[in-house]
Design a protein around this motif. Structure first.
Motif, PDB file in Angstrom:
ATOM      1  N   LYS A 407      14.702 -25.944   9.527  1.00 43.71           N
ATOM      2  CA  LYS A 407      14.058 -27.085  10.523  1.00 43.71           C
ATOM      3  C   LYS A 407      13.135 -28.041   9.796  1.00 43.71           C
ATOM      4  O   LYS A 407      12.724 -28.859  10.328  1.00 43.71           O
ATOM      5  CB  LYS A 407      13.395 -26.477  11.632  1.00 43.71           C
ATOM      6  CG  LYS A 407      14.198 -25.336  12.519  1.00 43.71           C
ATOM      7  CD  LYS A 407      13.039 -24.827  13.466  1.00 43.71           C
ATOM      8  CE  LYS A 407      13.778 -23.924  14.395  1.00 43.71           C
ATOM      9  NZ  LYS A 407      12.845 -23.153  15.353  1.00 43.71           N
ATOM     10  N   VAL A 409      10.574 -27.443   7.939  1.00 45.18           N
ATOM     11  CA  VAL A 409       9.134 -26.990   7.824  1.00 45.18           C
ATOM     12  C   VAL A 409       8.986 -25.853   6.380  1.00 45.18           C
ATOM     13  O   VAL A 409       9.659 -25.244   6.103  1.00 45.18           O
ATOM     14  CB  VAL A 409       8.925 -26.325   9.001  1.00 45.18           C
ATOM     15  CG1 VAL A 409       7.387 -25.734   9.034  1.00 45.18           C
ATOM     16  CG2 VAL A 409       9.164 -26.993  10.203  1.00 45.18           C
ATOM     17  N   LEU A 447       6.099 -29.156  13.454  1.00 48.83           N
ATOM     18  CA  LEU A 447       7.135 -30.135  13.710  1.00 48.83           C
ATOM     19  C   LEU A 447       6.466 -31.531  14.589  1.00 48.83           C
ATOM     20  O   LEU A 447       7.186 -32.646  14.433  1.00 48.83           O
ATOM     21  CB  LEU A 447       8.286 -29.985  14.572  1.00 48.83           C
ATOM     22  CG  LEU A 447       9.251 -28.764  13.399  1.00 48.83           C
ATOM     23  CD1 LEU A 447      10.286 -28.012  14.228  1.00 48.83           C
ATOM     24  CD2 LEU A 447       9.854 -29.562  12.452  1.00 48.83           C
TER      25      LEU A 447
END
Length: 546
Positions: A407, A409, A447
């Motif tokens: 993702k 991250v 995010l």
């Protein structure tokens, strides 16, 4: 060689049993009652004929002409015509008149005049002056006879009158009288058998054409099914009285397995059941939340309607915690599936890259790329294995590291983190659920902070009597106005369905396992969740220590 054979008689069908039982009962009752009534009627007819004979005898004994004739030179000449006239008019078989010595002055057969009366039953009249009824065999045969004494003007007994009706004739009259009664009894027996047949057919229809043994089997099967269902079931009748309560419902209500709850008002056991609302309105209620004792449950309530009327209601309830756990498990499976799909896509790209380098005859660069990926995975694996001893917890951390990386991250585990306490099966499940939910929320929050690269940091230690975990991110943090609500079930700031469960579950698990969860401002600028759990509870040693 002989073969033993055993005749097999199949059980009678229900309709036949009802027909035989009811038909036999009706027929036997009517026949016994009819026999008694006809016997009683026969007695009454016999008594009436006897009373008639005695009444005629008394009347004849009081006729002045007959009394005066006893003093004449030839009594028979006067008495015989009078007696015969009376006999013909009354329908008697004979009217006999005799003197006080029993010598006949009147008889249906003139040749027997002057002969003694027979039967031996004259003493009560000649000696006692009594009028009475007797059955005896005279010169004409067995008869019912009425006897009466003849008194003169001075009250002395001077003779006797005997009026008789032959028993044979009496029996014929009785039979003729009873013929109608027996005919009516026979008709009632036929009607009773027909009614028994209709009743058997109606009962067969009511029980849906099933035989008794089939009904018994269905009842046992239904009871077994109801008791094996994991959901609690409560059924009530029109008056709100409990008619059914399965074992799961007893567990929810804290009742002993064999306690008698049937017949009790549902309000006594479940005051907030709301089944009376269903009984009065006839409307269904689905997926309603309520508390039964200390258990949060989800309830469905439906009315039992027959013939257009509400005859009762049924409530089924299941643990909300189980539903929540299942929902979380499904969400975790979906997230893992998405993560695997992303990883597969990413590895496919890397494989295509390696394939392209090999086709371009650049094996050294392909080998360098493979070594780079291998070294990174090995370093990540070595770090987790060094810091975490439990394999399941290590696995969830590796999965979350890979998921965060896909993702975009950066998920980092603080270097000083350590978890070497051996966990029990329950402790493993609790820790997987707690870390999974907190890391998912932290990645989602990171995010949202697009000004800086998204970061999540995890620290844990097992020093002391508790396990300590800190999960922080560099997201926007939590609005202070929402601090009082974030651990409440159903509360969420995320769009979509099935949200608002994770943090509530984390807090519940922490409280159950001797710890707590709190929220602080993190060093990364976002939220920092701090979780504590009792080490003994997580290791499954609480019972041993106790």
């Amino acid at each position: 060689m002989s073969v033993n054979t055993k005749r097999f008689f199949p059980p009678l069908r229900f309709r036949t049993q009802v027909l035989l039982l009811v038909g036999t009962l009706v027929a036997a009752t009517l026949l016994v009652q009819g026999a008694y009534l006809n016997h009683r009627q026969s007695q009454i007819i016999t008594e009436q004929i006897g009373m008639r004979a005695m009444s005629v005898a008394q009347t004849v004994a009081q006729i002045p002409a007959i009394i005066d004739a006893f003093d004449s030179a030839d009594p028979a000449a006067i008495i015989q015509p009078l007696a015969e006239q009376i006999r013909i008019e009354t329908g008697a078989r004979y009217v006999v008149v005799g003197n006080r010595f029993g010598i006949r002055y009147a008889h249906p057969l003139p040749e027997r005049l002057g002969l003694p009366m027979v039967g031996g039953d004259n003493d009560r009249a000649l000696l006692g002056g009594e009028a009475y009824i007797s059955e005896a065999e005279g010169s004409l045969g067995e008869a019912i006879r009425g006897k009466a004494p003849v008194f003169d003007a001075n009250g002395d007994i001077i003779g006797i009158v005997s009026v008789g009706f032959m028993l044979e004739k009496v029996d014929i009259d009785i039979d003729n009288s009873l013929a109608l009664g027996w005919g009516l009894i026979g008709l009632m027996v036929v009607l009773g058998l027909a009614g028994a047949g209709w009743l058997a057919q109606h009962l067969k229809k009511v029980i849906l054409g099933l035989e008794p043994h089939e009904i018994a089997r269905l009842v046992m099967e239904k009871d077994a099914i109801l008791q094996s269902i994991h959901e609690g079931i409560v059924a009530v009748n029109q008056q709100g009285q409990i008619t059914l309560l399965n074992q799961a419902a007893r567990r929810f209500l804290g009742l002993p397995p064999h306690s008698n709850a049937v017949g009790r008002p549902v309000q006594e056991l479940v005051p907030n059941s709301r089944l009376r609302e269903v009984l009065s309105s006839g409307e269904r209620q689905f997926d309603q939340e309520m508390w039964i004792g200390e258990h949060p449950v989800v309830v469905n309530r439906v009315p039992i309607i027959h013939g257009g009327r509400v005859q009762g209601a049924v409530a089924t309830f299941r643990s909300r915690q189980e539903i929540r756990d299942l929902s979380l498990a499904l969400n975790a499976v979906n997230r893992d599936r998405d993560a695997l799909r992303v990883q597969a896509h990413e590895f496919s790209n890397k494989l295509y890259t390696i394939s392209g380098l090999l086709q371009l005859d650049k094996p050294q660069q392909a080998l360098a790329l493979i070594n780079q990926e291998t070294a990174r995975e090995q370093a990540r694996l070595a770090t987790v294995l060094e810091q975490v001893e439990d394999p399941l917890v290590g696995a969830i951390l590796l999965g979350k590291l890979a998921d965060a990386e896909q993702k975009g991250v950066q998920l980092e585990i603080v270097e000083d983190s350590a978890l070497h306490t051996p966990l029990g099966p329950q402790g493993q499940e609790v820790l997987i659920s707690v870390l999974g939910n907190l890391l998912n929320n932290a990645v989602d929050a990171a995010l949202l902070g697009r000004q800086t690269p998204p970061r999540v940091r995890l620290f844990f230690t097992d020093l002391g009597e508790q396990l300590l975990f800190e999960v922080e991110d560099n997201g926007p943090g939590v609005d202070p106005a929402l601090l009082a609500h974030i651990f409440r079930e159903g509360f969420t700031t995320k769009p979509g369905k099935h949200m608002g469960i994770g943090l509530a579950l984390v807090r519940q698990l922490c409280l159950e396992y001797g710890g707590d969860v709190s929220l602080e401002d993190g060093d990364l600028g976002g939220a920092c969740f701090i979780v504590t759990l009792a080490k003994a509870r997580m290791a499954g040693q609480e019972e041993t220590l106790a």
